[in-house]
Design a protein around this motif. Structure first.
Motif, short mmCIF file in Angstrom:
data_model
loop_
_atom_site.label_atom_id
_atom_site.label_comp_id
_atom_site.label_asym_id
_atom_site.label_seq_id
_atom_site.Cartn_x
_atom_site.Cartn_y
_atom_site.Cartn_z
N HIS A 1 0.84 -1.20 0.00
CA HIS A 1 0.00 0.00 0.00
C HIS A 1 0.88 1.25 0.00
CE1 HIS A 1 -3.37 -2.54 2.09
NE2 HIS A 1 -3.15 -2.90 0.84
N SER A 2 1.83 1.27 0.93
CA SER A 2 2.72 2.44 1.02
C SER A 2 3.57 2.57 -0.24
CB SER A 2 3.65 2.29 2.23
OG SER A 2 2.93 2.39 3.42
N LEU A 3 4.08 1.44 -0.72
CA LEU A 3 4.98 1.49 -1.88
C LEU A 3 4.26 2.00 -3.13
CD1 LEU A 3 7.80 0.92 -3.04
CD2 LEU A 3 7.13 -1.48 -3.34
N ALA A 4 3.01 1.60 -3.31
CA ALA A 4 2.28 2.02 -4.51
C ALA A 4 2.18 3.54 -4.58
CB ALA A 4 0.89 1.38 -4.52
N TYR A 5 1.90 4.18 -3.45
CA TYR A 5 1.80 5.65 -3.45
C TYR A 5 3.14 6.28 -3.80
CZ TYR A 5 -2.91 5.71 -1.47
OH TYR A 5 -4.26 5.57 -1.30
N ALA A 6 4.21 5.74 -3.26
CA ALA A 6 5.53 6.32 -3.52
C ALA A 6 5.94 6.11 -4.99
CB ALA A 6 6.56 5.73 -2.58
N LEU A 7 5.67 4.92 -5.52
CA LEU A 7 6.05 4.64 -6.91
C LEU A 7 5.35 5.58 -7.87
CD1 LEU A 7 5.96 0.73 -6.79
CD2 LEU A 7 8.01 2.15 -7.13
N ALA A 8 4.13 5.96 -7.52
CA ALA A 8 3.38 6.88 -8.38
C ALA A 8 4.12 8.21 -8.52
CB ALA A 8 1.99 7.10 -7.80
N LEU A 9 4.83 8.62 -7.47
CA LEU A 9 5.58 9.89 -7.54
C LEU A 9 6.72 9.81 -8.55
CD1 LEU A 9 5.91 10.75 -3.73
CD2 LEU A 9 4.30 11.73 -5.37
N TYR A 10 7.19 8.59 -8.83
CA TYR A 10 8.32 8.40 -9.75
C TYR A 10 7.86 7.98 -11.15
CZ TYR A 10 11.40 8.92 -5.75
OH TYR A 10 12.06 9.44 -4.65
N GLY A 11 6.55 7.98 -11.37
CA GLY A 11 6.03 7.64 -12.70
C GLY A 11 6.20 6.18 -13.07
N ALA A 12 6.26 5.31 -12.09
CA ALA A 12 6.45 3.88 -12.39
C ALA A 12 5.19 3.29 -13.04
CB ALA A 12 6.75 3.12 -11.09
N GLU A 13 5.42 2.29 -13.88
CA GLU A 13 4.30 1.48 -14.40
C GLU A 13 4.14 0.29 -13.46
OE1 GLU A 13 5.27 2.08 -19.08
OE2 GLU A 13 4.24 0.23 -18.50
N ILE A 14 2.95 0.16 -12.90
CA ILE A 14 2.75 -0.84 -11.85
C ILE A 14 1.80 -1.93 -12.34
CG2 ILE A 14 1.92 -1.19 -9.48
CD1 ILE A 14 2.39 1.82 -8.98
N THR A 15 2.22 -3.18 -12.18
CA THR A 15 1.31 -4.29 -12.44
C THR A 15 0.98 -4.96 -11.10
OG1 THR A 15 2.31 -4.65 -14.60
CG2 THR A 15 0.91 -6.40 -13.77
N LEU A 16 -0.29 -5.10 -10.85
CA LEU A 16 -0.76 -5.70 -9.60
C LEU A 16 -1.09 -7.16 -9.86
CD1 LEU A 16 -3.18 -2.78 -8.57
CD2 LEU A 16 -0.80 -3.13 -7.84
N VAL A 17 -0.47 -8.05 -9.12
CA VAL A 17 -0.67 -9.49 -9.33
C VAL A 17 -1.13 -10.10 -8.00
CG1 VAL A 17 0.36 -11.64 -10.13
CG2 VAL A 17 1.30 -9.45 -10.92
N SER A 18 -2.37 -10.56 -7.96
CA SER A 18 -2.88 -11.11 -6.70
C SER A 18 -4.00 -12.09 -7.00
CB SER A 18 -3.44 -9.99 -5.82
OG SER A 18 -4.63 -9.48 -6.40
N PRO A 19 -4.34 -12.94 -6.02
CA PRO A 19 -5.58 -13.71 -6.16
C PRO A 19 -6.76 -12.73 -6.17
CG PRO A 19 -4.24 -14.51 -4.31
CD PRO A 19 -3.64 -13.22 -4.76
N SER A 20 -7.88 -13.14 -6.73
CA SER A 20 -9.01 -12.21 -6.85
C SER A 20 -9.52 -11.73 -5.50
CB SER A 20 -10.15 -12.86 -7.65
OG SER A 20 -10.52 -14.06 -7.01
N THR A 21 -9.35 -12.55 -4.46
CA THR A 21 -9.84 -12.14 -3.14
C THR A 21 -8.86 -11.23 -2.40
OG1 THR A 21 -8.89 -14.18 -2.25
CG2 THR A 21 -11.27 -14.19 -2.74
N LEU A 22 -7.67 -11.03 -2.97
CA LEU A 22 -6.66 -10.23 -2.27
C LEU A 22 -6.16 -9.07 -3.13
CD1 LEU A 22 -4.58 -13.09 -0.56
CD2 LEU A 22 -6.32 -11.63 0.47
#
Ligand code: CP
Length: 307
Positions: free
Chosen positions: A168-189
């Protein structure tokens, strides 16, 4: 910029502020490895851990000792006056008068914020339930900067994105650096909708998939996390997803040559031991980087000078 402020969430950091922490961490790294530094001589850091921890607690202790300061620890809640019914707020007021800063880890989301409302000294959030873990994020960014690159980054966040506070914390910080983020999780998580909406709102490119193999050949950083067993209300629901992802040597065959694999640790089954010796594995160096990064943060928060 930092003196006497609380560190509760990465949402309160600008990119410039993060860069200043990482720059100072870089200059303090020789001292984190054993050099002599007395920048926090006479200062005391209080550690309040209401949940288990190895890395965060001990790297804060190490950071303080490497800077010439000292720590005091509340120990388990059962051994403190909280066992007699003292509130967290009163506990914080009291310990805040003994120390120059407080580090708190607590199972309840929002507890670090609550502590900051009653503390006369800076509060550092070392993890509040499934909320945030900002000092982990600072060391994660330091790791990426040292072991890969922060600009034009393609990163996959993998595992328990619902309860995992580090992502959660990392996603907000990565957004400041313009990162392309892929989220990989089970559907319930999956990552909570409010975080995805915040990322979309500031223009961050975010993709979602349940299949790790979809992304392995495309990313610079694979950030894999443990399924947070302790946060599941129903143990049966945990068992259904417990073994969702595992990186083995065979998984890495199509990976980029310069891929780095990160993990906030502790790991359970997410990374096979055979991966530890590969060029991709940086997770043990990552846990060491917690020392210079926490040294930098503490020096900025409670040091008398910013030299
Ligand atoms: N990464 C992390 O927070 O580890 P600990 O739970 O050991 O502190």
């Amino acid at each position: 910029m930092f003196a006497k402020r609380h560190v509760i969430s990465m949402r309160e950091f600008s990119r410039e502020e993060i860069d200043s922490v990482l720059d100072l961490a870089e200059s303090l790294e020789p001292y984190a490895r054993g050099g002599r530094c007395e920048a926090l001589r006479g200062k005391i850091l209080a550690l309040l851990f209401f949940e288990p921890s190895t890395r965060t607690r001990l790297s804060f202790e190490t950071a303080m000792m490497r800077l010439g300061g000292k720590t005091l620890s509340l120990g388990p809640a059962e051994g403190s006056a909280m066992a007699k019914g003292e509130s967290l707020a009163d506990t914080i007021r009291v310990i805040g008068a003994y120390a120059d800063a407080l580090v708190i880890r607590h199972p309840k989301e929002g507890s670090a914020r609550l502590a900051s409302e009653f503390s006369p000294v800076p509060v550092l959030n070392a993890g509040d339930g499934a909320g945030h873990h900002p000092t982990q994020t600072l060391l994660d960014l330091y790791t990426i900067r040292k072991e890969s690159r922060l600009d034009d980054l393609k990163i996959a966040l993998v595992g328990d994105l619902k309860y995992g506070r580090t992502v959660h914390s990392l996603a907000y910080a990565l957004a400041l650096y313009g990162a392309e983020i892929t989220l990989v999780s089970p559907s319930t998580l999956e990552m909570p909708d409010r975080i995805k909406a915040d990322l979309a709102g500031n223009g961050t490119i975010v993709r979602e998939t349940h299949a790790l193999e979809d992304v392995l050949g495309e990313v610079d950083v694979l950030y894999i996390t443990r399924i947070q067993k302790e946060r599941f209300p129903d143990p049966y629901e945990y068992l259904k997803v417990a073994k969702s992802y595992r990186i083995g040597a065979d998984s890495l065959e199509g990976a980029r040559d310069r891929l780095i694999i990160m993990h906030p640790l502790p790991r359970v089954d997410e990374i096979a031991p055979e991966v530890d010796g590969t060029r991709h594995a940086v997770y043990f160096r990552q846990s060491f980087y917690g020392v210079p990064v926490r040294m930098a943060l503490l020096k900025m928060l409670i040091g008398d000078r910013l030299e």
